[in-house]
Design an enzyme around this catalytic site. Structure first.
Site, short mmCIF file in Angstrom:
data_model
loop_
_atom_site.label_atom_id
_atom_site.label_comp_id
_atom_site.label_asym_id
_atom_site.label_seq_id
_atom_site.Cartn_x
_atom_site.Cartn_y
_atom_site.Cartn_z
N LYS A 112 35.33 -33.56 -13.51
CA LYS A 112 35.17 -34.64 -14.49
C LYS A 112 35.26 -34.09 -15.92
O LYS A 112 35.75 -34.77 -16.82
CB LYS A 112 33.82 -35.33 -14.29
CG LYS A 112 33.35 -36.10 -15.50
CD LYS A 112 31.89 -36.41 -15.42
CE LYS A 112 31.33 -36.76 -16.78
NZ LYS A 112 30.94 -35.61 -17.60
N ASN A 113 34.79 -32.86 -16.12
CA ASN A 113 34.79 -32.33 -17.48
C ASN A 113 36.08 -31.62 -17.87
O ASN A 113 36.18 -31.02 -18.93
CB ASN A 113 33.57 -31.41 -17.69
CG ASN A 113 32.28 -32.23 -17.75
OD1 ASN A 113 32.32 -33.45 -17.77
ND2 ASN A 113 31.14 -31.54 -17.77
N ARG A 144 32.96 -40.49 -24.52
CA ARG A 144 33.09 -39.63 -25.72
C ARG A 144 34.49 -39.05 -25.83
O ARG A 144 34.80 -38.36 -26.79
CB ARG A 144 32.06 -38.49 -25.63
CG ARG A 144 30.65 -38.92 -25.96
CD ARG A 144 29.67 -37.81 -25.73
NE ARG A 144 29.87 -36.66 -26.60
CZ ARG A 144 29.51 -36.62 -27.87
NH1 ARG A 144 28.93 -37.64 -28.42
NH2 ARG A 144 29.72 -35.53 -28.59
N CYS A 189 26.59 -40.18 -22.25
CA CYS A 189 25.25 -40.22 -21.69
C CYS A 189 24.18 -40.10 -22.77
O CYS A 189 24.36 -39.37 -23.75
CB CYS A 189 25.08 -39.09 -20.69
SG CYS A 189 25.84 -39.45 -19.13
N ASP A 217 24.18 -29.27 -16.85
CA ASP A 217 24.41 -30.37 -15.90
C ASP A 217 23.86 -30.07 -14.50
O ASP A 217 23.76 -30.96 -13.67
CB ASP A 217 25.91 -30.69 -15.79
CG ASP A 217 26.47 -31.23 -17.09
OD1 ASP A 217 25.67 -31.59 -17.98
OD2 ASP A 217 27.69 -31.28 -17.24
N VAL A 231 20.50 -26.61 -24.28
CA VAL A 231 21.78 -27.21 -24.71
C VAL A 231 21.58 -28.60 -25.29
O VAL A 231 22.14 -28.93 -26.34
CB VAL A 231 22.79 -27.24 -23.53
CG1 VAL A 231 24.10 -27.89 -23.96
CG2 VAL A 231 23.05 -25.82 -23.03
N1 EPU Z 1 26.87 -30.84 -30.80
C1 EPU Z 1 26.65 -31.08 -32.13
N2 EPU Z 1 27.69 -31.56 -32.87
C2 EPU Z 1 28.92 -31.81 -32.34
C3 EPU Z 1 29.15 -31.52 -30.97
C4 EPU Z 1 28.09 -31.04 -30.22
O1 EPU Z 1 25.55 -30.89 -32.63
O2 EPU Z 1 29.84 -32.23 -33.07
C5 EPU Z 1 25.74 -30.35 -29.96
C6 EPU Z 1 25.35 -31.42 -28.93
O3 EPU Z 1 24.49 -32.38 -29.49
C7 EPU Z 1 24.70 -30.59 -27.86
C8 EPU Z 1 25.47 -29.28 -27.92
O4 EPU Z 1 26.15 -29.26 -29.18
O5 EPU Z 1 23.35 -30.35 -28.16
C9 EPU Z 1 26.49 -29.08 -26.82
O6 EPU Z 1 27.38 -30.17 -26.78
P1 EPU Z 1 28.90 -30.00 -26.30
O7 EPU Z 1 29.79 -30.38 -27.43
O8 EPU Z 1 29.06 -28.66 -25.68
O9 EPU Z 1 28.98 -31.12 -25.18
P2 EPU Z 1 30.13 -32.17 -24.93
O10 EPU Z 1 31.46 -31.57 -25.11
O11 EPU Z 1 29.80 -33.44 -25.63
C10 EPU Z 1 30.48 -31.57 -22.41
C11 EPU Z 1 30.33 -32.29 -21.11
C12 EPU Z 1 28.87 -32.50 -20.79
C13 EPU Z 1 28.20 -31.13 -20.73
C14 EPU Z 1 28.41 -30.38 -22.05
C15 EPU Z 1 27.82 -28.98 -22.05
C16 EPU Z 1 32.33 -33.63 -21.01
C17 EPU Z 1 32.95 -34.97 -21.05
N3 EPU Z 1 31.02 -33.57 -21.18
O12 EPU Z 1 29.90 -32.44 -23.38
O13 EPU Z 1 28.80 -33.10 -19.52
O14 EPU Z 1 26.82 -31.29 -20.49
O15 EPU Z 1 29.81 -30.30 -22.34
O16 EPU Z 1 28.45 -28.18 -21.10
O17 EPU Z 1 33.01 -32.63 -20.81
C18 EPU Z 1 27.84 -34.40 -17.86
O18 EPU Z 1 28.80 -34.05 -17.15
O19 EPU Z 1 26.86 -35.05 -17.41
C19 EPU Z 1 27.85 -34.06 -19.25
C20 EPU Z 1 26.98 -34.56 -20.12
#
Ligand code: EPU
Length: 438
Positions: A20-21, A98, A122, A312, A334
């Site tokens: 999914k990611n 997102r 989420c 996750d 995280v």
């Molecule tokens: N963050 C910021 N600013 C930003 C981007 C991120 O402060 O502009 C912070 C977030 O608030 C968080 C941390 O950085 O505290 C990490 O966020 P990250 O950007 O790594 O997460 P993401 O890309 O939004 C993806 C997965 C998530 C997974 C995270 C961490 C997808 C669609 N989502 O999210 O998956 O938990 O990476 O590995 O790829 C899930 O599958 O349930 C899920 C939430």
């Protein structure tokens, strides 16, 4: 609403497909190619439906494999008629995802502008997009906040740049990759995320003609090129779904073979699974996870970016930890707010105390900031069925596991959220012998 009668071990086989990611990002990458792309192993989940719709709104033709082999999850993505979608339609369509933020780079390269609606995802913390916007500005994009979203424009070609992320964010790293591959000149990204899904995205971009180097210490260098072609790629398997089923086996005292699971991306998870007392066998076609009987052992863990223990995996494993002897400690580093789901577990009889302090070896950025981001689980406790409202994707799956491990019946509301990332989860549960009825 799903009625779940718990108390029976889950046993049998489930199949996992593309992650999914990774899959939605790979679909977005098809926008960068001058020729059509083929993606294999695509699961039928809500996030894929949303990205399909968004791509179609931008003129991309998305069709299942020519031979109609849905079982192999083959998608053909043809961007040759790409065009700016209607803002109203994009806004209406994207609500719960997102992923739209990752359309920015490819759309700016091809069309000179992009509209990104306010983002969903989420509810596990604030989940800001400041890193993404800062990065896009550094490439030369103009970013204007409008009511309902963000409008990005660029006058000339985006320019390669030097970026250092404040935190190795998965999404922001993907943003840099999807933008830098066609920017002019070299981009150097420091403090990059190096999750397996990122590596798979890099592999796919390389197939398209990109030049990307991954150095030690989270440094990624991208040499921009003028054009890219389409890719043919099989998505890496979903390690997070695998870990979820593994935790389900442990929490219910069961035995589950996860067909399609791949070991190298799960090394950290498997170590923890073994230390808690779970047993697993890596076979050629997947991994078998089981509870060997007897008591599970309590354990302390911290979530972290790769190669650490993935956030996750935390939520489903916490359910199994309620069955371990003694005190288990989990420090979530995280997301600042990923323990909301434990309230329902408490109502089911689990003893889980949340703390604002960093209960782990490494103080994290959430310490002393009033976030309840550490948990202590005291076990074993018997769980009993109750009414549950699903809070988010992983929390929701964890509630299902808890309901299946519990004595009696639970009513689980809001299971649509689970469809975002778990393909056919109801059929899979039934196949494992779960007593569930919609
Ligand atoms: N963050 C910021 N600013 C930003 C981007 C991120 O402060 O502009 C912070 C977030 O608030 C968080 C941390 O950085 O505290 C990490 O966020 P990250 O950007 O790594 O997460 P993401 O890309 O939004 C993806 C997965 C998530 C997974 C995270 C961490 C997808 C669609 N989502 O999210 O998956 O938990 O990476 O590995 O790829 C899930 O599958 O349930 C899920 C939430």
């Amino acid at each position: 609403m799903l009625e779940v009668r718990g108390g029976n071990p889950l046993g049998g086989t489930v199949q996992v497909r593309g992650a999914k990611n990774l899959v939605p990002k790979a679909m977005v990458a098809s926008l960068l190619g001058e020729t059509p792309s083929v993606l294999r192993g695509v699961p039928q989940i809500r996030d894929v439906e949303i990205v399909t719709g968004l791509l179609e709104l931008h003129g991309v033709r998305v069709t299942p494999g020519v031979d109609g082999q849905q079982s192999d999850g083959e998608l053909h993505l043809d961007p040759s008629d790409m065009a700016q979608g209607s803002i109203v339609d994009i806004d209406a369509h994207a609500g719960s995802s997102r992923i739209p933020i990752l359309f920015c780079g490819p759309l700016l390269h091809s069309l000179g502008q992009a509209f990104i609606p306010d983002l969903g995802g989420c509810h596990i913390g604030d989940r800001p997009i400041n890193f993404h916007l800062d990065v896009l500005r550094q490439f030369g994009a103009e970013v204007d906040k409008t009511s309902g979203g963000i409008m990005l424009t660029t006058r000339g070609r985006l320019q390669g740049t030097k970026v250092e992320l404040p935190f190795p964010s998965v999404g922001a790293t993907e943003q840099v990759l999807l933008t830098a591959v066609r920017a002019e000149g070299v981009t150097e990204l420091r403090n990059a995320a190096i999750e397996p899904e990122i590596m798979d995205l890099i592999a796919l971009l390389q197939k398209m003609g990109a030049i990307i180097t991954v150095d030690t210490d989270r440094v990624v260098r991208i040499e921009g090129v003028d054009t890219l072609r389409g890719f043919i790629h099989r998505a890496l398997p979903d390690r997070n779904e695998t870990a979820s089923w593994a935790s389900a086996a442990l929490a219910t005292g069961g035995d589950i073979f996860v067909e399609g699971a791949s070991q190298p991306e799960l090394i950290t998870f498997l170590n923890v699974f073994r230390r808690i007392g779970g047993e697993f066998e890596v076979e050629e076609t997947g991994i078998r996870f089981r509870h060997p009987g007897g008591r599970l052992t309590s354990f302390a863990l911290e979530t972290d970016v790769h190669p650490g223990f993935m956030t996750d995996w935390q939520q489903p494993l916490v359910v199994a930890m309620t069955q371990a002897e003694g005190l288990s400690i989990i420090h979530e580093t995280v997301y600042e707010n990923r323990f909301g789901f434990t309230h329902a577990l408490g109502e089911m009889g689990a003893q889980i105390q949340l703390y604002r302090e960093c209960l782990g070896g490494t103080p994290c950025r959430f310490g002393r900031r009033n976030y309840q981001h550490s948990a202590v689980v005291s076990g074993p406790t018997e769980l009993t069925g109750t009414r549950i409202d699903v809070p988010d994707l992983r929390g929701g799956f964890s509630h299902l596991i808890a309901a299946l491990a519990a004595r009696g019946t639970s009513q689980v509301h809001g299971i649509e959220l689970i469809n975002r990332g778990y393909e056919n989860f109801l059929d899979k549960l039934l196949g494992l012998g779960a007593e569930v009825a919609a």
